[in-house]
Design a protein around this motif. Structure first.
Motif, short mmCIF file in Angstrom:
data_model
loop_
_atom_site.label_atom_id
_atom_site.label_comp_id
_atom_site.label_asym_id
_atom_site.label_seq_id
_atom_site.Cartn_x
_atom_site.Cartn_y
_atom_site.Cartn_z
N ALA A 16 -6.65 -3.56 -13.00
CA ALA A 16 -7.51 -3.75 -14.04
C ALA A 16 -6.70 -4.08 -15.35
CB ALA A 16 -8.46 -2.61 -14.21
N VAL A 17 -5.61 -3.29 -15.37
CA VAL A 17 -4.86 -3.69 -16.61
C VAL A 17 -4.00 -5.01 -16.47
CG1 VAL A 17 -2.60 -2.57 -18.10
CG2 VAL A 17 -4.33 -1.06 -17.15
N ALA A 18 -3.39 -5.33 -15.27
CA ALA A 18 -2.68 -6.43 -14.86
C ALA A 18 -3.48 -7.62 -15.17
CB ALA A 18 -2.22 -6.30 -13.70
N VAL A 19 -4.89 -7.70 -14.97
CA VAL A 19 -5.75 -8.77 -15.30
C VAL A 19 -5.73 -8.92 -16.73
CG1 VAL A 19 -8.18 -9.50 -15.28
CG2 VAL A 19 -7.08 -8.51 -13.19
N LYS A 20 -5.72 -8.00 -17.70
CA LYS A 20 -5.59 -8.13 -18.95
C LYS A 20 -4.55 -8.81 -19.59
CE LYS A 20 -10.01 -6.42 -19.48
NZ LYS A 20 -11.13 -7.40 -20.21
N VAL A 21 -3.42 -8.49 -19.00
CA VAL A 21 -2.06 -8.59 -19.93
C VAL A 21 -1.43 -9.81 -18.99
CG1 VAL A 21 -1.94 -6.14 -20.65
CG2 VAL A 21 -0.92 -6.94 -18.34
N PHE A 22 -1.66 -10.11 -17.70
CA PHE A 22 -0.97 -11.06 -16.89
C PHE A 22 -1.19 -12.48 -17.66
CE2 PHE A 22 -0.42 -14.17 -13.47
CZ PHE A 22 0.90 -13.90 -13.20
N LYS A 23 0.09 -13.21 -17.91
CA LYS A 23 0.01 -14.36 -18.51
C LYS A 23 0.64 -15.64 -17.36
CE LYS A 23 1.59 -12.50 -22.95
NZ LYS A 23 2.45 -12.45 -23.83
N TRP A 24 -0.05 -16.76 -17.48
CA TRP A 24 0.21 -17.80 -16.55
C TRP A 24 1.31 -18.71 -17.40
CZ3 TRP A 24 -0.66 -18.18 -11.66
CH2 TRP A 24 -1.95 -17.59 -10.98
N GLU A 25 1.15 -18.87 -18.54
CA GLU A 25 2.19 -19.61 -19.17
C GLU A 25 2.90 -18.84 -20.46
OE1 GLU A 25 0.01 -22.84 -20.80
OE2 GLU A 25 -0.89 -23.71 -18.77
N VAL B 250 4.23 -5.53 -15.83
CA VAL B 250 5.62 -5.65 -16.84
C VAL B 250 5.68 -7.44 -17.03
CG1 VAL B 250 8.30 -5.62 -16.55
CG2 VAL B 250 6.39 -3.60 -15.78
N SER B 251 5.48 -7.89 -16.14
CA SER B 251 5.74 -9.54 -16.29
C SER B 251 4.74 -10.11 -17.28
CB SER B 251 5.62 -10.38 -15.13
OG SER B 251 4.02 -10.27 -14.82
N GLY B 252 3.77 -9.55 -17.50
CA GLY B 252 2.89 -10.00 -18.58
C GLY B 252 3.35 -9.64 -19.94
N LEU B 253 3.78 -8.30 -19.84
CA LEU B 253 4.25 -7.78 -21.47
C LEU B 253 5.41 -8.22 -21.95
CD1 LEU B 253 3.18 -3.97 -20.87
CD2 LEU B 253 1.76 -5.80 -22.09
N ALA B 254 6.07 -8.64 -20.64
CA ALA B 254 7.74 -9.08 -21.15
C ALA B 254 7.84 -10.45 -21.83
CB ALA B 254 8.63 -9.13 -19.99
N THR B 255 8.63 -10.26 -22.80
CA THR B 255 8.86 -11.59 -23.67
C THR B 255 10.09 -12.35 -23.36
OG1 THR B 255 9.59 -10.37 -25.39
CG2 THR B 255 7.42 -10.99 -25.56
N SER B 256 10.99 -11.72 -22.71
CA SER B 256 12.10 -12.25 -22.14
C SER B 256 12.91 -11.60 -20.99
CB SER B 256 13.41 -12.34 -23.34
OG SER B 256 13.68 -11.05 -23.63
N MET C 141 9.99 -11.96 -10.79
CA MET C 141 9.76 -13.19 -9.87
C MET C 141 8.69 -14.03 -10.79
SD MET C 141 7.88 -13.45 -6.07
CE MET C 141 6.54 -12.47 -6.83
N PHE C 142 7.51 -13.30 -11.25
CA PHE C 142 6.63 -14.08 -12.19
C PHE C 142 7.04 -14.29 -13.47
CE2 PHE C 142 3.79 -12.96 -8.68
CZ PHE C 142 2.68 -13.98 -8.69
N PHE C 143 7.87 -13.62 -13.99
CA PHE C 143 8.42 -14.07 -15.29
C PHE C 143 9.17 -15.26 -15.27
CE2 PHE C 143 11.34 -14.35 -18.83
CZ PHE C 143 10.92 -14.13 -19.89
N ASN C 144 10.00 -15.30 -14.16
CA ASN C 144 11.12 -16.65 -13.91
C ASN C 144 10.19 -17.85 -13.64
OD1 ASN C 144 13.18 -15.16 -14.71
ND2 ASN C 144 13.57 -14.66 -12.59
N LEU C 145 9.17 -17.75 -12.71
CA LEU C 145 8.44 -18.67 -12.43
C LEU C 145 7.74 -19.28 -13.59
CD1 LEU C 145 6.45 -17.57 -9.06
CD2 LEU C 145 8.34 -19.23 -9.39
#
Length: 370
Positions: free
Chosen positions: A361-370, A278-284, A196-200
């Motif tokens: 705590a990990v999610a905050v570090k790796v999550f990407k908005w863009e 996972v959404s933060g680490l994924a590149t595709s 969901m967040f990767f597609n958004l």
């Protein structure tokens, strides 16, 4: 002009996302279809216990210095257990893990030399009849071996009407359903949130959100709320279907049902944290399944979904007991069948919450908005 409402904007996002979930085949399959298929299969299989075994307990004061006891110990498929903890014995009897409790005593009258007794419960109706036949066969073999005129080596004192005790039965659905509910929450939390967040982000929807006054916190809360509503609805359907169609035990009725929903909510929040990682680490799109499976598959296989963690080697049990799904499954089963309150499963809840702190705590570090 009315002031901008962050709450209304969040609820609008929740409504739109909730509709999108129902339009997603993968969400419906992982949320509803897979768990329901497994519940239907195991529900129709039925069975009063989880496994067909000949495990038996022996009374503390039983005589074990005789040929009958030694013959049973050496009989293939029979496992004699001496319990030190009566609570564990009672628990195993209630859950149909034992064929019964045996006692062997010398006969003071001299002939036959031993008295053999068996006691069991209706939860082991699939075990004690076969075990009774096996014992009779062993006694006949010993009688032929020790006596020429074939008197009985032991008298078998067993009356089903007297020695089979009626208890609340532990059916296969009582074990399977909580595991399938846990699996549904794990799969939806990880895969659902990750995609969901990767597609958004990938479709620039998040950038469009940024053009509005809504805050980033409310964007996340809105999307999370839609996922929570969907999975709680799934949990309600799974529990009620299991209860009314297959006799899944809700020992205290609505209170048990409510406690299971609370546990489902806690577990889902934790699992969604993995999805953010996972959404933060994924590149595709192609990298999401490997990351997600790395988190979900080990928990699905050894987290007590289909069978007890106790069947694994000790070293693997230690790994299983670290996983959050294991503790969610155990808490759900304890609440549903044992009738425990949320306070009684506070250790499992505490471990889940600890996982939540670490994961976010990990999610905050790796999550990407863009």
């Amino acid at each position: 002009m009315k002031p901008y409402s962050q709450l209304r904007a969040m609820l609008a996002i929740t409504k739109a996302s909730f509709r999108a979930i129902f339009r997603s085949p993968s969400a419906v399959i992982f949320g509803f279809a897979f768990p329901l298929i497994f519940i239907l299969v195991f529900g129709f299989i039925g069975g009063n216990g989880r496994t067909q075994t000949y495990k038996v307990a022996i009374e503390e004061n039983a005589d074990t210095a005789n040929a009958l006891y030694k013959a049973l110990v050496n009989t293939q498929g029979v496992s004699i257990i001496r319990y030190k903890d009566k609570d564990s014995l009672t628990d195993d009897m209630e859950k149909g893990k034992l064929a019964g409790i045996i006692n062997i005593q010398k006969n003071v009258s001299g002939n036959p030399p031993y008295n053999f007794t068996l006691k069991s419960t209706n939860s082991s109706n699939d075990k004690w009849p076969q075990f009774k036949t096996l014992v009779e066969s062993v006694i006949n073999q010993l009688s032929n071996q020790f006596y020429r005129d074939r008197p009985a080596y032991a008298s078998f004192d067993f009356d089903p009407k007297r020695d089979i005790f009626e208890i609340r039965q532990y059916k296969s659905i009582d074990f399977i359903l909580p595991g399938q509910l846990g699996f549904s929450l794990l799969a939806s939390g990880v895969f659902g949130v990750a995609f969901m967040f990767f597609n958004l982000r990938n479709t620039l929807v998040l950038k469009r959100f940024f053009a509005t006054p809504i805050s980033r916190t409310h964007i996340i809360l809105g999307e999370m709320l839609s996922r929570v509503l969907f999975q709680i609805l799934t949990a309600i359907v799974i529990i009620l279907l299991g209860h009314f169609f297959f006799g899944f035990t809700l020992i205290h009725g609505f209170n048990t049902f409510f406690n299971m929903l609370v546990l489902s909510f806690i577990g889902l929040i934790v699992f969604m944290g993995f999805g953010f990682i996972v959404s933060g680490l994924a590149t595709s799109d192609n990298t999401i399944p490997p990351f997600a499976n790395l988190i979900t598959l080990p928990q699905f296989l050894i987290g007590g979904t289909f069978f007890s963690v106790s069947v694994f080697p000790v070293w693997l049990q230690w790994i299983a007991k670290i996983m959050p799904l294991t503790h969610l499954n155990e808490a759900l089963r304890d609440v549903a069948f044992e009738g425990k309150s949320l306070w009684d499963v506070k250790i499992e809840i505490g471990i889940l919450l600890l996982w939540g702190v670490i994961v976010y705590a990990v999610a905050v570090k790796v999550f990407k908005w863009e």
